[in-house]
Design a protein around this motif. Structure first.
Motif, PDB file in Angstrom:
ATOM      1  N   TYR A 102       0.818  -1.212   0.000  1.00  0.00           N
ATOM      2  CA  TYR A 102       0.000   0.000   0.000  1.00  0.00           C
ATOM      3  C   TYR A 102       0.851   1.260   0.000  1.00  0.00           C
ATOM      4  CZ  TYR A 102      -2.960   3.696   1.889  1.00  0.00           C
ATOM      5  OH  TYR A 102      -3.598   4.887   2.094  1.00  0.00           O
ATOM      6  N   LEU A 103       1.878   1.310   0.832  1.00  0.00           N
ATOM      7  CA  LEU A 103       2.718   2.500   0.939  1.00  0.00           C
ATOM      8  C   LEU A 103       3.919   2.468   0.005  1.00  0.00           C
ATOM      9  CD1 LEU A 103       2.691   3.067   4.812  1.00  0.00           C
ATOM     10  CD2 LEU A 103       1.375   4.281   3.070  1.00  0.00           C
ATOM     11  N   GLU A 104       3.979   1.459  -0.872  1.00  0.00           N
ATOM     12  CA  GLU A 104       5.134   1.360  -1.768  1.00  0.00           C
ATOM     13  C   GLU A 104       5.201   2.552  -2.714  1.00  0.00           C
ATOM     14  OE1 GLU A 104       6.732  -1.697  -5.256  1.00  0.00           O
ATOM     15  OE2 GLU A 104       5.602  -2.480  -3.557  1.00  0.00           O
ATOM     16  N   GLY A 105       4.052   3.024  -3.180  1.00  0.00           N
ATOM     17  CA  GLY A 105       4.029   4.200  -4.045  1.00  0.00           C
ATOM     18  C   GLY A 105       3.520   5.427  -3.322  1.00  0.00           C
ATOM     19  N   GLY A 106       3.712   5.487  -2.017  1.00  0.00           N
ATOM     20  CA  GLY A 106       3.174   6.576  -1.220  1.00  0.00           C
ATOM     21  C   GLY A 106       3.732   7.942  -1.564  1.00  0.00           C
ATOM     22  N   TYR A 107       4.906   7.999  -2.184  1.00  0.00           N
ATOM     23  CA  TYR A 107       5.514   9.276  -2.532  1.00  0.00           C
ATOM     24  C   TYR A 107       5.603   9.467  -4.043  1.00  0.00           C
ATOM     25  CZ  TYR A 107       6.807   9.581   2.382  1.00  0.00           C
ATOM     26  OH  TYR A 107       6.766   9.643   3.754  1.00  0.00           O
ATOM     27  N   TYR A 108       4.718   8.783  -4.788  1.00  0.00           N
ATOM     28  CA  TYR A 108       4.728   8.908  -6.251  1.00  0.00           C
ATOM     29  C   TYR A 108       3.574   9.831  -6.661  1.00  0.00           C
ATOM     30  CZ  TYR A 108       4.870   7.702 -11.194  1.00  0.00           C
ATOM     31  OH  TYR A 108       4.975   7.767 -12.559  1.00  0.00           O
ATOM     32  N   ASN A 109       3.872  11.103  -6.914  1.00  0.00           N
ATOM     33  CA  ASN A 109       2.874  12.095  -7.312  1.00  0.00           C
ATOM     34  C   ASN A 109       1.653  12.074  -6.391  1.00  0.00           C
ATOM     35  OD1 ASN A 109       4.403  12.990  -9.501  1.00  0.00           O
ATOM     36  ND2 ASN A 109       3.551  11.438 -10.869  1.00  0.00           N
ATOM     37  N   SER A 110       1.890  12.070  -5.103  1.00  0.00           N
ATOM     38  CA  SER A 110       0.816  11.985  -4.118  1.00  0.00           C
ATOM     39  C   SER A 110       0.794  13.239  -3.255  1.00  0.00           C
ATOM     40  CB  SER A 110       1.004  10.754  -3.234  1.00  0.00           C
ATOM     41  OG  SER A 110       2.182  10.866  -2.462  1.00  0.00           O
ATOM     42  N   VAL A 111      -0.263  13.390  -2.471  1.00  0.00           N
ATOM     43  CA  VAL A 111      -0.343  14.485  -1.506  1.00  0.00           C
ATOM     44  C   VAL A 111       0.769  14.344  -0.479  1.00  0.00           C
ATOM     45  CG1 VAL A 111      -1.782  15.549   0.266  1.00  0.00           C
ATOM     46  CG2 VAL A 111      -2.827  14.718  -1.849  1.00  0.00           C
ATOM     47  N   LEU A 112       1.082  13.110  -0.103  1.00  0.00           N
ATOM     48  CA  LEU A 112       2.149  12.880   0.855  1.00  0.00           C
ATOM     49  C   LEU A 112       3.486  13.381   0.315  1.00  0.00           C
ATOM     50  CD1 LEU A 112       2.307  11.606   3.678  1.00  0.00           C
ATOM     51  CD2 LEU A 112       3.011   9.475   2.590  1.00  0.00           C
ATOM     52  N   LYS A 113       3.709  13.231  -0.978  1.00  0.00           N
ATOM     53  CA  LYS A 113       4.936  13.731  -1.595  1.00  0.00           C
ATOM     54  C   LYS A 113       4.978  15.259  -1.569  1.00  0.00           C
ATOM     55  CE  LYS A 113       7.578  13.523  -5.930  1.00  0.00           C
ATOM     56  NZ  LYS A 113       7.644  14.983  -6.156  1.00  0.00           N
ATOM     57  N   ASP A 114       3.830  15.903  -1.823  1.00  0.00           N
ATOM     58  CA  ASP A 114       3.793  17.366  -1.761  1.00  0.00           C
ATOM     59  C   ASP A 114       4.112  17.861  -0.355  1.00  0.00           C
ATOM     60  OD1 ASP A 114       3.099  17.417  -4.411  1.00  0.00           O
ATOM     61  OD2 ASP A 114       0.951  17.586  -4.036  1.00  0.00           O
ATOM     62  N   ILE A 115       3.580  17.189   0.648  1.00  0.00           N
ATOM     63  CA  ILE A 115       3.848  17.588   2.029  1.00  0.00           C
ATOM     64  C   ILE A 115       5.326  17.439   2.363  1.00  0.00           C
ATOM     65  CG2 ILE A 115       3.344  17.028   4.435  1.00  0.00           C
ATOM     66  CD1 ILE A 115       0.556  16.188   3.552  1.00  0.00           C
ATOM     67  N   ARG A 116       5.956  16.389   1.823  1.00  0.00           N
ATOM     68  CA  ARG A 116       7.373  16.144   2.116  1.00  0.00           C
ATOM     69  C   ARG A 116       8.288  17.088   1.347  1.00  0.00           C
ATOM     70  NH1 ARG A 116      10.195  10.890  -0.313  1.00  0.00           N
ATOM     71  NH2 ARG A 116       9.927  12.254  -2.124  1.00  0.00           N
ATOM     72  N   ASP A 117       7.971  17.346   0.069  1.00  0.00           N
ATOM     73  CA  ASP A 117       8.918  18.046  -0.792  1.00  0.00           C
ATOM     74  C   ASP A 117       8.710  19.557  -0.849  1.00  0.00           C
ATOM     75  OD1 ASP A 117       9.889  15.560  -1.294  1.00  0.00           O
ATOM     76  OD2 ASP A 117       9.007  15.365  -3.295  1.00  0.00           O
ATOM     77  N   LEU A 118       7.491  20.041  -0.657  1.00  0.00           N
ATOM     78  CA  LEU A 118       7.215  21.467  -0.787  1.00  0.00           C
ATOM     79  C   LEU A 118       7.283  22.142   0.580  1.00  0.00           C
ATOM     80  CD1 LEU A 118       4.258  21.337  -3.336  1.00  0.00           C
ATOM     81  CD2 LEU A 118       6.696  21.619  -3.785  1.00  0.00           C
ATOM     82  N   LYS A 119       8.060  23.178   0.678  1.00  0.00           N
ATOM     83  CA  LYS A 119       8.263  23.867   1.952  1.00  0.00           C
ATOM     84  C   LYS A 119       6.978  24.567   2.398  1.00  0.00           C
ATOM     85  CE  LYS A 119      11.291  27.234   4.214  1.00  0.00           C
ATOM     86  NZ  LYS A 119      12.419  28.181   4.030  1.00  0.00           N
ATOM     87  N   ASP A 120       6.647  24.411   3.671  1.00  0.00           N
ATOM     88  CA  ASP A 120       5.477  25.055   4.282  1.00  0.00           C
ATOM     89  C   ASP A 120       4.198  24.743   3.511  1.00  0.00           C
ATOM     90  OD1 ASP A 120       7.173  26.219   6.173  1.00  0.00           O
ATOM     91  OD2 ASP A 120       7.497  27.991   4.897  1.00  0.00           O
ATOM     92  N   TYR A 121       4.105  23.517   3.035  1.00  0.00           N
ATOM     93  CA  TYR A 121       2.928  23.134   2.251  1.00  0.00           C
ATOM     94  C   TYR A 121       1.738  22.912   3.177  1.00  0.00           C
ATOM     95  CZ  TYR A 121       0.053  20.793  -1.257  1.00  0.00           C
ATOM     96  OH  TYR A 121      -0.958  20.452  -2.119  1.00  0.00           O
ATOM     97  N   ASP A 122       0.618  23.558   2.874  1.00  0.00           N
ATOM     98  CA  ASP A 122      -0.603  23.440   3.661  1.00  0.00           C
ATOM     99  C   ASP A 122      -1.657  22.739   2.809  1.00  0.00           C
ATOM    100  OD1 ASP A 122      -2.812  23.626   5.234  1.00  0.00           O
ATOM    101  OD2 ASP A 122      -2.684  25.782   5.583  1.00  0.00           O
ATOM    102  N   PRO A 123      -1.871  21.433   2.985  1.00  0.00           N
ATOM    103  CA  PRO A 123      -2.818  20.717   2.118  1.00  0.00           C
ATOM    104  C   PRO A 123      -4.249  21.225   2.244  1.00  0.00           C
ATOM    105  CG  PRO A 123      -2.075  19.329   3.934  1.00  0.00           C
ATOM    106  CD  PRO A 123      -1.228  20.543   3.954  1.00  0.00           C
ATOM    107  N   ALA A 124      -4.651  21.669   3.444  1.00  0.00           N
ATOM    108  CA  ALA A 124      -6.017  22.175   3.614  1.00  0.00           C
ATOM    109  C   ALA A 124      -6.227  23.455   2.811  1.00  0.00           C
ATOM    110  CB  ALA A 124      -6.308  22.411   5.088  1.00  0.00           C
ATOM    111  N   ALA A 125      -5.242  24.345   2.854  1.00  0.00           N
ATOM    112  CA  ALA A 125      -5.366  25.599   2.109  1.00  0.00           C
ATOM    113  C   ALA A 125      -5.348  25.353   0.603  1.00  0.00           C
ATOM    114  CB  ALA A 125      -4.235  26.551   2.496  1.00  0.00           C
TER     115      ALA A 125
END
Length: 791
Positions: A429-452
């Motif tokens: 399930y988590l094998e592709g967890g960082y492949y173009n996912s929201v989780l990847k945006d949270i990890r890679d983008l500084k001060d990323y706010d998914p709710a906003a």
């Protein structure tokens, strides 16, 4: 007196028939405009002077295409009409409202048609004749069961048992919504004859390629069209749409049944949640949803609308069972068909089905209106239980069985591991967890706010009203407080709406946990289009906010009947004005915008509604008039679509022939490497004796645009034979070289690497393949039965 009455009846009948024919003629004149006549005449001229079609067989004549189209319409529409008739004959004593009737008619009609098509796709293959035969047999069996049930009442019985038949009345306030929905449907049908364009999210990548294979007789347990192993019940319906005509003319209707299912599900939710007439308010809620660009994009060929419709339908049926506290045979079959359609729509359908049933299981433990905490009463019969098991499988669950048998996991390409113990092999399930996912945006983008970011894209793709709609909860809180004050405890309507919102909250939290680490869910990478994965939750959110506007405890709503008309008129006007302002479909020309309210089609819908209302005054004459109107409309539509298809196919065929000539002559034509493969195959066959049978392209390397291997008539079969889809036994039995016109496509680098060369390449070598040409990184080989001596 009786004779004069009979003459008056026959006169009325004749007048109705003449009026019906006049309306049908007017409709024909409205649609078959002068431009259409000129275009049809031009098509006939082009067919005479155009170069021979490079397809496997000559294109259908207009007469043959119109005939097949008419048969297709009669079979399909007749199936839905007969399904509604059997529902009325068998279950009318248990149906309490018009909303319940249209909901089960939609679920049974769409679900049973998908069941027939899945049964054919799993055995002998889909065809118009096979589908018509199976549906005729199913309705014949229903007729025998009905005759048997009527004979159980003995004529000699002095007082036969009377059935409690409740009239399913519909108020006049429902008429505007019905007219608007009919006008949108007519516009949707009208746009099908505009172009041969294939649009929609991932439609060209895997939805339509799979549909083409199944339309040409491929089975679920045979070669796979693309490396995507997801459930694709929408492609099965699209395969049925490809039966009457050559080419993708009708593919714009791929999501039409899903839209109908969503509409009737919203109407049933209205009735069960607040006791209001869903048939009145649901069309305007649906129109509000259609104003959102995300929903409009989902109406194009894709799986998103199927997933949303099946999700909402299962939610509505489970909510109705919780509300009434009983499971009838019709409820059990409805749950089964909705579950099957949800399982067949997307890979996440399995989780969604479990989450919905689990959420209402928790609500059952919490209690229903009146403080009841027991399980729903079982009123279903044994045969309904057996039929429901078959319904779950054939309506869409067969995709899980297919993947389990062929690829070792029902959730392929994903596996299943519980507490470290592997149940099914496949991707974790988590094998592709960082492949173009929201989780990847949270990890890679500084001060990323998914709710906003969600709020930003929701306003852009759903509308400026989407987020502020949550303020309707304040009105619900005030209404609940007033209801509690008047009754000393919450009333059933307040509890029902509270349960609706609580179940929705459970589903939102559960799906958020699943979707955040899922591949392709990145809002930034998809520019917000990843919200389509949460489309059913967005639809239910809007529905819940609208339901909160219907008070249960405020007595003014019941005290003044005029309030209903005032609120209805104001809300309908506001929604219509908002919808008209946002009528575009992104990235499509204006003439292909099918969810548009055209004035002429609105007037035609008003005429059709008037005809239906007239049927209530003259029953027999009305039925005959409606039937003749429907037949005339079907004939005119068949002729129009066949004529447009002939014209567009002739133009596309001529353009394709010119490209082949330039490529064969070494001209300046430089197609992309994907399209070049198909043109190389046509150039290779040019000037050689033609063989019968469809071309089959075996792709042994990554090929991202399988639709480029098709002509305008979509006549070829494309098979992916690499990675997970490489099945040695099937390749040996029915691989390259086993068909009369087989081609192999392989990446040059993989061909030169002897250690990683595909099995399909070796099978083609054993069949005596012949080199055709190079297209960028791809090498093309002919591997038809008999090798190079075939031509």
């Amino acid at each position: 007196m009786q004779g004069s009455g009979g003459k008056r009846g026959r006169a009325r009948l004749s007048i109705c028939v003449l009026v019906c024919c006049a309306l049908a003629t007017a409709a024909g004149v409205l649609h078959l405009t002068a431009a259409d006549v000129i275009a049809a005449a031009g098509a006939l001229t082009e067919r005479q002077i155009a170069a021979p079609s490079p397809s496997d067989a000559p294109l259908q004549s207009e007469a043959a295409a119109a005939s097949r189209m008419l048969v297709f319409l009669i079979v399909t529409i007749g199936h839905f009409a007969l399904t509604a008739a059997w529902l009325w004959l068998f279950e009318r004593s248990d149906l309490s409202s018009a909303e319940e009737f249209i909901f089960f008619a939609g679920v049974f009609g769409i679900g049973s048609l998908l069941a027939v098509l899945h049964a054919l796709a799993s055995t002998i293959g889909i065809s118009l004749g096979a589908g018509a035969s199976v549906m005729a047999g199913a309705h014949g069996l229903a007729l025998l069961l009905w005759r048997r049930s009527t004979r159980r009442i003995q004529p000699s019985s002095p007082t036969p048992p009377a059935r409690d038949v409740r009239p399913l009345r519909v108020g006049w306030l429902a008429l505007p919504g019905a007219v608007v929905m009919l006008a949108l449907s007519l516009q949707w049908l009208d746009v099908t004859s505009v172009s041969l364009r294939v649009t929609g999210t991932d439609a060209a990548h895997y939805h339509v390629p799979h549909a083409i294979n199944y339309a040409h007789g491929a089975t679920l347990f045979g070669h796979v069209a693309t490396p995507h192993l997801y459930p694709m019940a929408g492609s099965i319906w699209a395969a049925w749409l490809l039966q009457p005509l050559d080419g993708p003319m009708l593919l714009d209707l791929m999501t039409f049944p899903a839209a109908v299912l969503l509409l009737v599900s919203l109407a049933w939710l209205f009735r069960r949640a607040v006791g209001e007439e869903g048939i009145v308010w649901a069309p305007w809620l649906f129109l509000l949803l259609l104003s959102a660009p995300l929903v409009r994009v989902s109406l194009l060929p894709s799986a998103d609308m199927f997933h949303a419709a099946a999700f909402v339908a299962l939610f509505a049926q489970a909510f109705a069972v919780w509300r009434t506290g009983e499971i009838r045979s019709v409820d059990l079959l409805g749950l089964a068909l909705c579950t099957g359609m949800l399982l067949g729509s997307k890979t996440t359908g399995v989780f969604s089905a479990i989450a919905i049933l689990g959420a209402f299981g928790l609500l059952t433990l919490a209690g229903r209106p009146g403080g009841v905490r027991r399980a729903p009463a079982w009123r279903a019969t044994t045969w309904a239980l057996a039929a429901s098991i078959a319904a779950v499988l054939l309506a869409g669950g067969v995709w899980l069985i297919r993947n389990w048998i062929l690829f070792d996991s029902p959730l392929a390409p994903s596996g299943l591991t519980i507490a470290g113990f592997g149940i099914f092999p496949g991707d974790a399930y988590l094998e592709g967890g960082y492949y173009n996912s929201v989780l990847k945006d949270i990890r890679d983008l500084k001060d990323y706010d998914p709710a906003a970011r969600f709020a930003t894209y929701a306003r852009r793709l759903m509308g400026p009203w989407f987020l502020p709609a949550v303020l309707c909860l304040l009105f619900f809180a005030a209404d609940a407080a007033a209801d509690w004050y008047q009754r000393s405890r919450p009333g059933p309507v307040t509890m029902a709406r509270g349960a609706f919102l609580l179940a929705l909250l459970i589903l939102i939290l559960a799906h958020a946990a699943i979707l955040i680490p899922a591949p392709w869910t990145s809002l930034e990478w998809t520019r917000g289009l990843a919200l389509r994965y949460a489309l059913p939750l967005l639809v239910l959110y809007v529905t819940g906010m609208v339901l909160c506007l219907f008070p249960a405890g405020l007595s003014e709503w019941q005290r003044f009947p005029a309030t209903r008309w005032i609120v209805g008129t104001v809300s309908m006007s506001l929604v219509t004005a908002h919808y008209i302002r946002r009528s575009a479909i992104p990235n499509l020309p204006v003439d292909e915008w099918f969810p548009v309210l055209r004035t002429d089609l609105v007037l035609l819908a008003c005429g059709a509604a008037g005809l239906v209302l007239a049927c209530r005054r003259w029953r027999r004459a009305g039925v005959l008039a409606c039937a003749s109107f429907a037949i005339a409309a079907a004939v005119l539509f068949s002729q129009r679509v066949a004529s447009a298809n002939s014209r567009l196919q002739a133009q596309a065929g001529a353009a394709l022939s010119r490209r082949v000539e330039r490529l064969a002559g070494g001209g300046a034509d430089r197609p992309n490497e994907h399209r070049c493969v198909y043109l190389r195959a046509l150039a290779f066959e040019r000037g050689r004796p033609q063989t019968t049978g469809r071309r089959r392209f075996f792709v042994a390397s990554r090929f991202d645009q399988p639709l480029d291997l098709q002509g305008p008539a979509l006549e070829n079969l494309v098979y992916d034979t690499r990675g997970r889809t490489e099945r040695p036994a099937l390749l040996r039995a029915d691989g390259p070289g086993r068909g009369p016109r087989d081609y192999l496509v392989i990446d040059r680098a993989e061909q030169e690497d002897g250690r990683s060369v595909r099995l399909a390449f070796r099978v083609a070598q054993e069949a005596g393949m012949q080199y055709v040409g190079a297209c960028g990184r791809y090498q093309v080989y002919y591997a038809g039965r008999g090798g190079q001596n075939q031509f």
